[in-house]
Design a protein around this motif. Structure first.
Motif, mmCIF file in Angstrom:
data_model
loop_
_atom_site.group_PDB
_atom_site.id
_atom_site.type_symbol
_atom_site.label_atom_id
_atom_site.label_comp_id
_atom_site.label_asym_id
_atom_site.label_seq_id
_atom_site.Cartn_x
_atom_site.Cartn_y
_atom_site.Cartn_z
ATOM 1 N N VAL A 66 -10.954 -11.267 55.124
ATOM 2 C CA VAL A 66 -11.044 -9.837 54.788
ATOM 3 C C VAL A 66 -9.655 -9.207 54.800
ATOM 4 N N SER A 67 -8.816 -9.634 55.738
ATOM 5 C CA SER A 67 -7.462 -9.057 55.793
ATOM 6 C C SER A 67 -6.608 -9.509 54.625
ATOM 7 N N ASP A 68 -7.054 -10.537 53.927
ATOM 8 C CA ASP A 68 -6.380 -10.982 52.699
ATOM 9 C C ASP A 68 -7.025 -10.367 51.460
ATOM 10 N N GLY A 69 -7.960 -9.458 51.668
ATOM 11 C CA GLY A 69 -8.571 -8.755 50.538
ATOM 12 C C GLY A 69 -9.847 -9.379 50.002
ATOM 13 N N LYS A 70 -10.337 -10.426 50.658
ATOM 14 C CA LYS A 70 -11.572 -11.077 50.199
ATOM 15 C C LYS A 70 -12.776 -10.320 50.769
ATOM 16 N N ARG A 71 -13.805 -10.199 49.959
ATOM 17 C CA ARG A 71 -15.011 -9.493 50.416
ATOM 18 C C ARG A 71 -16.294 -10.225 50.058
ATOM 19 N N GLU A 72 -16.182 -11.259 49.247
ATOM 20 C CA GLU A 72 -17.399 -11.928 48.780
ATOM 21 C C GLU A 72 -17.382 -13.396 49.186
ATOM 22 N N PHE A 73 -18.419 -13.787 49.911
ATOM 23 C CA PHE A 73 -18.456 -15.123 50.502
ATOM 24 C C PHE A 73 -19.752 -15.839 50.147
ATOM 25 N N SER A 74 -19.666 -17.144 49.993
ATOM 26 C CA SER A 74 -20.890 -17.881 49.656
ATOM 27 C C SER A 74 -21.428 -18.695 50.825
ATOM 28 N N LYS A 75 -20.553 -19.274 51.633
ATOM 29 C CA LYS A 75 -21.082 -20.036 52.772
ATOM 30 C C LYS A 75 -20.026 -20.272 53.841
ATOM 31 N N ILE A 76 -20.529 -20.658 55.026
ATOM 32 C CA ILE A 76 -19.637 -20.962 56.147
ATOM 33 C C ILE A 76 -20.161 -22.220 56.842
ATOM 34 N N ALA A 77 -19.248 -23.079 57.264
ATOM 35 C CA ALA A 77 -19.623 -24.243 58.073
ATOM 36 C C ALA A 77 -19.048 -24.034 59.470
ATOM 37 N N ILE A 78 -19.828 -24.419 60.474
ATOM 38 C CA ILE A 78 -19.432 -24.227 61.878
ATOM 39 C C ILE A 78 -19.627 -25.554 62.622
ATOM 40 N N VAL A 79 -18.598 -25.919 63.399
ATOM 41 C CA VAL A 79 -18.708 -27.117 64.237
ATOM 42 C C VAL A 79 -18.211 -26.755 65.636
ATOM 43 N N GLY A 80 -19.016 -27.060 66.652
ATOM 44 C CA GLY A 80 -18.606 -26.717 68.010
ATOM 45 C C GLY A 80 -19.070 -27.722 69.042
ATOM 46 N N GLY A 81 -18.345 -27.755 70.142
ATOM 47 C CA GLY A 81 -18.725 -28.630 71.250
ATOM 48 C C GLY A 81 -17.524 -28.879 72.140
ATOM 49 N N LYS A 82 -17.797 -29.476 73.289
ATOM 50 C CA LYS A 82 -16.713 -29.803 74.222
ATOM 51 C C LYS A 82 -16.056 -31.124 73.830
ATOM 52 N N LYS A 83 -14.774 -31.208 73.985
ATOM 53 C CA LYS A 83 -14.007 -32.439 73.729
ATOM 54 C C LYS A 83 -14.447 -33.141 72.452
ATOM 55 N N ASP A 84 -14.871 -34.407 72.578
ATOM 56 C CA ASP A 84 -15.238 -35.176 71.387
ATOM 57 C C ASP A 84 -16.712 -35.063 71.034
ATOM 58 N N GLU A 85 -17.441 -34.270 71.802
ATOM 59 C CA GLU A 85 -18.885 -34.188 71.579
ATOM 60 C C GLU A 85 -19.240 -32.884 70.875
ATOM 61 N N THR A 86 -19.838 -32.978 69.694
ATOM 62 C CA THR A 86 -20.255 -31.757 69.011
ATOM 63 C C THR A 86 -21.759 -31.574 69.181
ATOM 64 N N ILE A 87 -22.142 -30.308 69.276
ATOM 65 C CA ILE A 87 -23.569 -29.976 69.370
ATOM 66 C C ILE A 87 -23.885 -29.016 68.226
ATOM 67 N N SER A 88 -25.121 -28.623 68.078
ATOM 68 C CA SER A 88 -25.454 -27.605 67.076
ATOM 69 C C SER A 88 -25.040 -26.255 67.639
ATOM 70 N N ALA A 89 -23.883 -25.764 67.221
ATOM 71 C CA ALA A 89 -23.342 -24.511 67.747
ATOM 72 C C ALA A 89 -23.750 -23.376 66.806
ATOM 73 N N TYR A 90 -24.897 -22.803 67.075
ATOM 74 C CA TYR A 90 -25.396 -21.711 66.232
ATOM 75 C C TYR A 90 -24.555 -20.458 66.466
ATOM 76 N N PRO A 91 -24.301 -19.690 65.427
ATOM 77 C CA PRO A 91 -23.428 -18.516 65.584
ATOM 78 C C PRO A 91 -24.007 -17.465 66.531
ATOM 79 N N CYS A 92 -23.151 -16.842 67.313
ATOM 80 C CA CYS A 92 -23.588 -15.818 68.262
ATOM 81 C C CYS A 92 -24.040 -14.564 67.508
ATOM 82 N N GLY A 93 -24.688 -13.673 68.225
ATOM 83 C CA GLY A 93 -25.238 -12.460 67.611
ATOM 84 C C GLY A 93 -24.176 -11.570 66.987
ATOM 85 N N ILE A 94 -23.024 -11.473 67.638
ATOM 86 C CA ILE A 94 -21.966 -10.609 67.091
ATOM 87 C C ILE A 94 -21.473 -11.191 65.769
ATOM 88 N N CYS A 95 -21.276 -12.517 65.721
ATOM 89 C CA CYS A 95 -20.820 -13.148 64.473
ATOM 90 C C CYS A 95 -21.861 -12.985 63.374
#
Ligand code: THU
Length: 133
Positions: A66-95
């Protein structure tokens, strides 16, 4: 079957996760946001000793775009977890609410453990009846 574009988006999120600054939770998150014009923005979580100053990976990516002037988005990928282990990191309510500010209900949210193991949601599935006035 996962499309090449989704796979690339997940790989970008994994790469962005390498920059996560999370000394307090040690939970490392990366996000990759695809703009409708094809531009890609990545983000990681950036924690703060005050805790409340922490910014999630998704919002980092969205705010960069948005700070670069973009306003239209089609998708986002999210990956989260501790160290080498990823879990299904669903986005928080604020996000989710920040996504709703700029994205329509059909905006796609990919929650991935890897480029082979992922789930896909629409924003309206994740945030039905979002705040609006
Ligand atoms: N976090 C994200 O980056 N995205 C989310 O949607 C949920 C949580 C981060 C914030 C914090 O640095 C860590 O994960 C643990 O909550």
């Amino acid at each position: 079957m996962i499309s090449m574009t989704d796979k690339e988006l997940i790989l970008s999120a994994l790469k962005a996760r390498e920059n996560a600054y999370a000394p307090y939770s040690e939970f490392l998150v990366g996000a990759a946001l695809l703009c409708k014009d094809g531009t890609l923005y990545t983000g990681c979580n950036i924690e703060n000793i005050s805790y409340s100053g922490t910014v999630c990976a998704e919002r980092t990516a969205i705010f960069k775009a948005v700070s670069d002037g973009k306003r239209e988005f089609s998708k986002i990928a999210i990956v989260g977890g501790k160290k080498d282990e990823t879990i299904s990191a669903y986005p928080c309510g604020i996000c989710r609410q920040v996504m709703a500010e700029f994205c329509k209900g059909d905006f796609k949210v990919i929650v991935a453990k890897s480029e082979e193991d992922y789930e896909e949601f629409s924003l309206s599935e994740l945030l039905p009846k979002s705040f609006d006035f």
